[in-house]
Design a protein around this motif. Structure first.
Motif, PDB file in Angstrom:
ATOM      1  N   ALA A 501       0.846  -1.198   0.000  1.00 18.90           N
ATOM      2  CA  ALA A 501       0.000   0.000   0.000  1.00 18.90           C
ATOM      3  C   ALA A 501       0.879   1.246   0.000  1.00 18.90           C
ATOM      4  CB  ALA A 501      -0.920  -0.002   1.220  1.00 18.90           C
ATOM      5  N   ARG A 502       0.369   2.277  -0.640  1.00 23.41           N
ATOM      6  CA  ARG A 502       1.081   3.563  -0.662  1.00 23.41           C
ATOM      7  C   ARG A 502       0.061   4.693  -0.785  1.00 23.41           C
ATOM      8  NH1 ARG A 502       1.194   5.813  -5.738  1.00 23.41           N
ATOM      9  NH2 ARG A 502       0.729   4.406  -7.489  1.00 23.41           N
ATOM     10  N   ARG A 503       0.496   5.894  -0.471  1.00 22.44           N
ATOM     11  CA  ARG A 503      -0.346   7.065  -0.659  1.00 22.44           C
ATOM     12  C   ARG A 503      -0.445   7.384  -2.146  1.00 22.44           C
ATOM     13  NH1 ARG A 503       1.204  11.640   3.761  1.00 22.44           N
ATOM     14  NH2 ARG A 503       0.162  12.861   2.125  1.00 22.44           N
ATOM     15  N   SER A 504      -1.634   7.735  -2.588  1.00 25.55           N
ATOM     16  CA  SER A 504      -1.821   8.021  -4.015  1.00 25.55           C
ATOM     17  C   SER A 504      -1.084   9.283  -4.451  1.00 25.55           C
ATOM     18  CB  SER A 504      -3.317   8.160  -4.333  1.00 25.55           C
ATOM     19  OG  SER A 504      -3.870   9.258  -3.609  1.00 25.55           O
ATOM     20  N   VAL A 517       1.351  -4.120   4.320  1.00 25.40           N
ATOM     21  CA  VAL A 517       0.366  -3.910   5.389  1.00 25.40           C
ATOM     22  C   VAL A 517      -0.554  -5.121   5.451  1.00 25.40           C
ATOM     23  CG1 VAL A 517       0.425  -1.406   5.098  1.00 25.40           C
ATOM     24  CG2 VAL A 517      -1.322  -2.738   3.899  1.00 25.40           C
ATOM     25  N   GLY A 518      -1.182  -5.301   6.621  1.00 26.40           N
ATOM     26  CA  GLY A 518      -2.169  -6.356   6.745  1.00 26.40           C
ATOM     27  C   GLY A 518      -3.397  -6.053   5.913  1.00 26.40           C
ATOM     28  N   TRP A 519      -3.956  -7.086   5.304  1.00 23.29           N
ATOM     29  CA  TRP A 519      -5.072  -6.916   4.356  1.00 23.29           C
ATOM     30  C   TRP A 519      -6.251  -7.713   4.894  1.00 23.29           C
ATOM     31  CZ3 TRP A 519      -5.378  -9.234  -1.206  1.00 23.29           C
ATOM     32  CH2 TRP A 519      -6.253  -8.461  -2.004  1.00 23.29           C
ATOM     33  N   ARG A 520      -7.289  -7.024   5.372  1.00 23.12           N
ATOM     34  CA  ARG A 520      -8.421  -7.684   6.013  1.00 23.12           C
ATOM     35  C   ARG A 520      -9.721  -7.400   5.249  1.00 23.12           C
ATOM     36  NH1 ARG A 520      -4.284  -9.700   7.946  1.00 23.12           N
ATOM     37  NH2 ARG A 520      -3.213  -8.649   9.648  1.00 23.12           N
ATOM     38  N   PHE A 521     -10.679  -8.316   5.386  1.00 19.57           N
ATOM     39  CA  PHE A 521     -11.995  -8.186   4.749  1.00 19.57           C
ATOM     40  C   PHE A 521     -13.048  -8.463   5.801  1.00 19.57           C
ATOM     41  CE2 PHE A 521      -8.799  -9.701   1.864  1.00 19.57           C
ATOM     42  CZ  PHE A 521      -8.880  -8.787   0.824  1.00 19.57           C
ATOM     43  N   PRO A 607       0.511  -2.408  10.692  1.00 19.98           N
ATOM     44  CA  PRO A 607      -0.387  -1.575   9.881  1.00 19.98           C
ATOM     45  C   PRO A 607      -1.415  -2.461   9.187  1.00 19.98           C
ATOM     46  CG  PRO A 607       1.912  -1.024   9.473  1.00 19.98           C
ATOM     47  CD  PRO A 607       1.915  -2.278  10.268  1.00 19.98           C
ATOM     48  N   GLU A 608      -2.684  -2.094   9.280  1.00 17.07           N
ATOM     49  CA  GLU A 608      -3.750  -2.913   8.707  1.00 17.07           C
ATOM     50  C   GLU A 608      -4.727  -2.049   7.921  1.00 17.07           C
ATOM     51  OE1 GLU A 608      -4.507  -6.713  11.510  1.00 17.07           O
ATOM     52  OE2 GLU A 608      -5.141  -4.812  12.371  1.00 17.07           O
ATOM     53  N   LEU A 609      -5.167  -2.595   6.798  1.00 14.76           N
ATOM     54  CA  LEU A 609      -6.177  -1.954   5.950  1.00 14.76           C
ATOM     55  C   LEU A 609      -7.340  -2.914   5.800  1.00 14.76           C
ATOM     56  CD1 LEU A 609      -5.700   0.186   2.819  1.00 14.76           C
ATOM     57  CD2 LEU A 609      -7.159  -1.828   2.635  1.00 14.76           C
ATOM     58  N   PHE A 610      -8.562  -2.408   6.006  1.00 16.75           N
ATOM     59  CA  PHE A 610      -9.769  -3.232   5.979  1.00 16.75           C
ATOM     60  C   PHE A 610     -10.635  -2.831   4.793  1.00 16.75           C
ATOM     61  CE2 PHE A 610      -8.181  -3.064  10.217  1.00 16.75           C
ATOM     62  CZ  PHE A 610      -8.478  -4.279  10.815  1.00 16.75           C
ATOM     63  N   ARG A 611     -11.143  -3.848   4.098  1.00 14.14           N
ATOM     64  CA  ARG A 611     -12.055  -3.618   2.984  1.00 14.14           C
ATOM     65  C   ARG A 611     -13.399  -4.273   3.288  1.00 14.14           C
ATOM     66  NH1 ARG A 611     -12.903  -1.419  -0.748  1.00 14.14           N
ATOM     67  NH2 ARG A 611     -12.343  -2.466  -2.682  1.00 14.14           N
ATOM     68  N   PRO A 612     -14.504  -3.671   2.805  1.00 11.47           N
ATOM     69  CA  PRO A 612     -15.823  -4.250   3.082  1.00 11.47           C
ATOM     70  C   PRO A 612     -16.119  -5.440   2.167  1.00 11.47           C
ATOM     71  CG  PRO A 612     -16.059  -2.264   1.776  1.00 11.47           C
ATOM     72  CD  PRO A 612     -14.590  -2.382   2.088  1.00 11.47           C
ATOM     73  N   LEU A 613     -16.761  -6.455   2.736  1.00 11.25           N
ATOM     74  CA  LEU A 613     -17.130  -7.636   1.939  1.00 11.25           C
ATOM     75  C   LEU A 613     -18.066  -7.262   0.786  1.00 11.25           C
ATOM     76  CD1 LEU A 613     -17.778 -10.378   4.642  1.00 11.25           C
ATOM     77  CD2 LEU A 613     -15.825 -10.158   3.126  1.00 11.25           C
ATOM     78  N   THR A 614     -18.815  -6.221   0.980  1.00 14.45           N
ATOM     79  CA  THR A 614     -19.772  -5.828  -0.060  1.00 14.45           C
ATOM     80  C   THR A 614     -19.093  -5.244  -1.296  1.00 14.45           C
ATOM     81  OG1 THR A 614     -20.011  -3.771   1.188  1.00 14.45           O
ATOM     82  CG2 THR A 614     -21.717  -5.441   1.490  1.00 14.45           C
TER      83      THR A 614
END
Length: 797
Positions: A501-504, A517-521, A607-614
């Motif tokens: 992950a990086r800043r755009s 980073v950790g990648w969670r759903f 560091p963790e980033l979470f994404r929605p299952l939807t």
């Protein structure tokens, strides 16, 4: 050895049954405990791997996940390896066979030459062979012996049978021998990892590498060859500049036992100290008895017994004790080993190979004989120079200053060994206490967890999400249920995905890699169910769907890493690498949540980033259910609900969350438990030594004490003198033990948490405890000294 010698030795020993019982118990404790722990160390660390020429097996990329693309590159550009294979462990699958109920199994996806690299053969049928990984021919599977027995009843006709794995047909081609494992226990089956150059899975780094060295090649040479290729791989495979920095080649056995090696060696050292302490205690006991037998030895000498005859008799007595102690030691080992094995965490490799074999049994006899011979040396020396004066004067044998110093030194050594064991135990107990007090970042009480092993028909969002929603709503409607959430990877479950992950607004420089980073759903209700606090912004909403703006949550650690101030992350855009498409994905941060210790209580939050299952659907999923009462009460109803919705989907790993967290503490808990037992045993043996010597001296000095009392000495003064002698022994032992513990405790630095190995509180508290307990141990001898009758004491001589 003549029969009369043996008969006399047995009579002499059991004439004092208390002495014989204590001596045999000491030998049994020392040798038996050593045999049990050595059996574990030998089974896990020392026993050769069950493969041909195991010394040629190496882990390629140890502690470094690789891809099929890496394997392909190494195969065509290295000379140090005869075979290079890949294994991706931990694939959870739903298995259905013969129309039965679905069960969850743990599989491994492997390259088709894995078994050839190992040199392993199937117990039934065949192993995976070259060509099995070709697309279209990859639906074959090899079963473990445990799965073959539990699910198929050890039916030899299983070969060629078709089973369903995640609702896809696979043909069983083989069954592996009992106890077979690669990179750790717990794998139920092995299936090919499809070899399709160019696709996303071919480049995915989720495998561990294993290789067999070419004949004549060394581990060092192979490691140099692999490391030398890293710059070329970065260029040819478009890897980042930091890729491969931790890449190494190491012996295969070392790679799979590296995590448990320090703990097992510490236990082996601790139990070795127990054997040494038992030997010293036995030496003190035998020395005291030999002093009491000076008159007997003088009488035998006067009657014509030679020096050799006396020494031979003492050695014979010790040999009888050694044999009895060895037999009792074997009994102790047989009882303690199963209890010890039952406490070993399931992730420890080769637990199935732990057994009491002839090597261990011989070690028990060797330990008992060695201890008995060593402790017989000093009594034999005393017997070879008997003092005739006690006999001629018709006086009781008394101790000399040299013998008094010898007894005192032995007691001090016992206390010193107890100090070393006690320091190690207290450090581990404090570490375990600290771990149990760590805030994991969520509330684990009254939460039920389980995994839904979704099958192939639910892998797409349009089918999988409706199924999970039905299941969630069904469970949420149950009495006593407060909240229900979903996540791909539960904290501290051992499952974790990462992404870059990086800043755009900060493009990468050429060759620069984005941070990992950790990648969670997660489902929108997950944070509420787990009671993970929302620090800034908002949580996921039902409006966050596939055709809306891609959104994400980040934890505080990630927000600080990228934006310094967590609140500044709200509204920012991150660029992440999608593991499904291999393409960059732009997501907007809408919320910052509290940190969760995903990797374990002893690991700092990552560091963790979470994404929605939807928006980004993944499988399989874990469900968390918060209840008003004990979560076990709804377990049966949850299983029935899952069966009603789709009987093909297995429910697995159902347990309270607190149980899962407790499981992560298995290794420190085992180490703390055993070290505490050893420390308690060591302290107990040390105190027995102090008590025995002080009590012996009181008996020897009864006449002196009587005279002192007759001359006006106060009983309290005599009792204080006795206690002081015992405390002096303890202080001498502490003075020896503390520096030794200070040095030896350094080996525990990687195993303690929240405390240093030179913790002042621990090093101050234990000596105070030992002095206090020593004072109590001297109470009975002191009371006896205070109650000596002067008239009777003077008449004794």
């Amino acid at each position: 050895m003549r029969y009369p010698d043996l008969s006399l030795a047995v009579r002499n020993i059991f004439r004092r049954p208390a002495f014989a019982a204590v001596a045999i118990a000491l030998l049994a404790l020392g040798s038996g405990a050593n045999a049990a722990v050595f059996s574990v160390v030998r089974g896990v660390l020392l026993r050769p791997l069950p493969y041909p020429e195991p010394e040629r097996l190496v882990a390629l990329g140890a502690r470094f996940f690789i891809s099929n693309e890496d394997v392909d590159y190494w195969r065509t550009r290295t000379r140090s390896f005869e075979q290079i294979a890949a294994l991706s462990p931990g694939w959870m699958m739903g298995l259905v066979a013969d129309g039965g109920e679905p069960i969850k199994v743990t599989g491994a996806r492997t390259s088709d030459n894995l078994f050839r690299a190992l040199g392993a053969s199937a117990a039934l049928g065949r192993v995976l062979e070259p060509g099995d990984a070709v697309q279209g021919r990859h639906r074959v599977v090899v079963l473990s012996d445990s799965l073959w027995n539990s699910r198929f009843g050890a039916d030899p006709r299983v070969i060629g049978r078709t089973i369903q794995l995640d609702q896809e047909p696979f043909t069983i081609v083989g069954v592996m021998p009992r106890g077979f494992e690669v990179f750790g226990p717990g794998t139920d089956l092995w299936a090919p990892l499809p070899w399709v150059p160019g696709n996303a899975q071919f480049k995915a780094t989720f495998s561990q590498g294993l290789a067999r060295l070419a004949r004549g090649a060394s581990v060092a040479a192979a490691s140099r060859e692999v490391i030398d290729l890293v710059p070329a791989m970065r260029k040819d495979l478009q890897r980042s500049e930091d890729w491969g920095r931790t890449l190494q080649v190491q012996p295969f056995q070392e790679s799979i036992t590296g995590d448990v090696r320090p703990a097992l060696l510490i236990l082996l050292g601790a139990v070795g100290l127990i054997l040494l302490l038992a030997a010293v205690n036995l030496g003190t006991l035998v020395l005291g008895r030999s002093i009491e037998r000076v008159q007997e030895m003088a009488l035998r000498t006067a009657l014509g017994a030679s020096r050799g005859r006396l020494v031979k008799q003492i050695v014979t007595e010790q040999a009888v004790l050694a044999v009895c102690g060895a037999v009792a030691g074997i009994a102790v080992a047989k009882v303690s080993l199963p209890a010890l094995v039952s406490r070993i965490p399931p992730e420890v490799p080769f637990v199935g190979q732990i057994e009491l074999d002839w090597t261990v049994l011989l070690s028990v006899f060797a330990a008992s004989i060695a201890v008995s011979i060593v402790v017989a040396l000093l009594p034999a020396a005393l017997a070879s120079r008997p003092n005739m004066q006690p006999l001629l004067r018709q006086a009781r044998a008394t101790e000399t200053p040299g013998r008094r110093r010898a007894l005192g030194s032995l007691v001090a050594v016992q206390i010193a060994l107890a100090v070393v064991l006690g320091i190690g135990s207290m450090l581990m107990l404090r570490s375990l206490w600290n771990l149990q007090r760590v805030d994991p970042g969520f509330t684990a009480t009254n939460v039920l967890t389980f995994r839904l092993q979704t099958t192939s028909k639910y892998r797409a969002l349009n089918n999988g999400l409706p199924y999970l929603e039905r299941m969630r709503e069904r469970v949420a409607a149950m009495p006593g249920v407060i909240d229900v959430g979903l996540t791909a990877h539960l904290p501290m479950s051992g499952y974790s995905w990462t992404t870059n992950a990086r800043r755009s607004d900060r493009p990468l420089a050429p060759g620069e890699a984005a941070p990992s980073v950790g990648w969670r759903f997660i489902h929108a209700n997950y944070l509420q169910t787990m009671q993970i606090p929302l620090k800034f912004g908002r949580a996921f909403a039902t409006s966050d769907v596939t055709d809306s703006t891609p959104v994400a949550l980040v934890n505080e650690t990630m927000a600080r890493q990228f934006y310094v101030e967590p609140s500044m992350a709200i509204g920012q855009t991150m660029v992440i690498l999608s593991g499904r498409t291999g393409q960059d994905e732009h997501v907007q941060i809408v919320g910052v949540i509290g940190d969760v210790r995903h990797r374990g209580l002893d690991r700092e939050p990552m560091p963790e980033l979470f994404r929605p299952l939807t928006q980004t659907f993944m499988f399989p999923m874990a469900m968390v259910v918060r209840t008003a009462g004990p979560p076990e009460q709804i377990a049966a109803a949850v299983r029935q609900a899952a069966f009603d919705i789709d009987p093909v989907v297995p429910v697995a790993e159902m347990q309270p969350f607190t149980t899962m967290i407790a499981g992560t503490l298995g290794r420190p808990r085992l180490l703390s438990f055993l070290l505490t037992i050893f420390a308690a045993a060591g302290l107990g043996l040390g105190l027995i030594g102090v008590y025995g010597v002080v009590a012996y001296r009181v008996r020897q000095r009864e006449r002196e004490i009587g005279i002192r009392l007759a001359l006006g000495a106060q009983p309290a003064t005599m009792a204080k003198t006795v206690v002081t002698q015992g405390v002096q022994h303890a202080i001498a032992g502490i003075a020896i033990g503390l520096p030794a513990a200070f040095i030896l405790s350094r080996v525990m630095s990687s195993m303690v948490f929240g405390v240093t190995t030179h913790d002042p509180l621990t090093f101050a508290a234990l000596p105070i405890l030992i002095v206090a307990v020593t004072t109590l141990a001297c109470y009975l001898p002191a009371r006896r000294a205070a109650r000596v009758d002067p008239v009777l004491a003077i008449k004794q001589d």
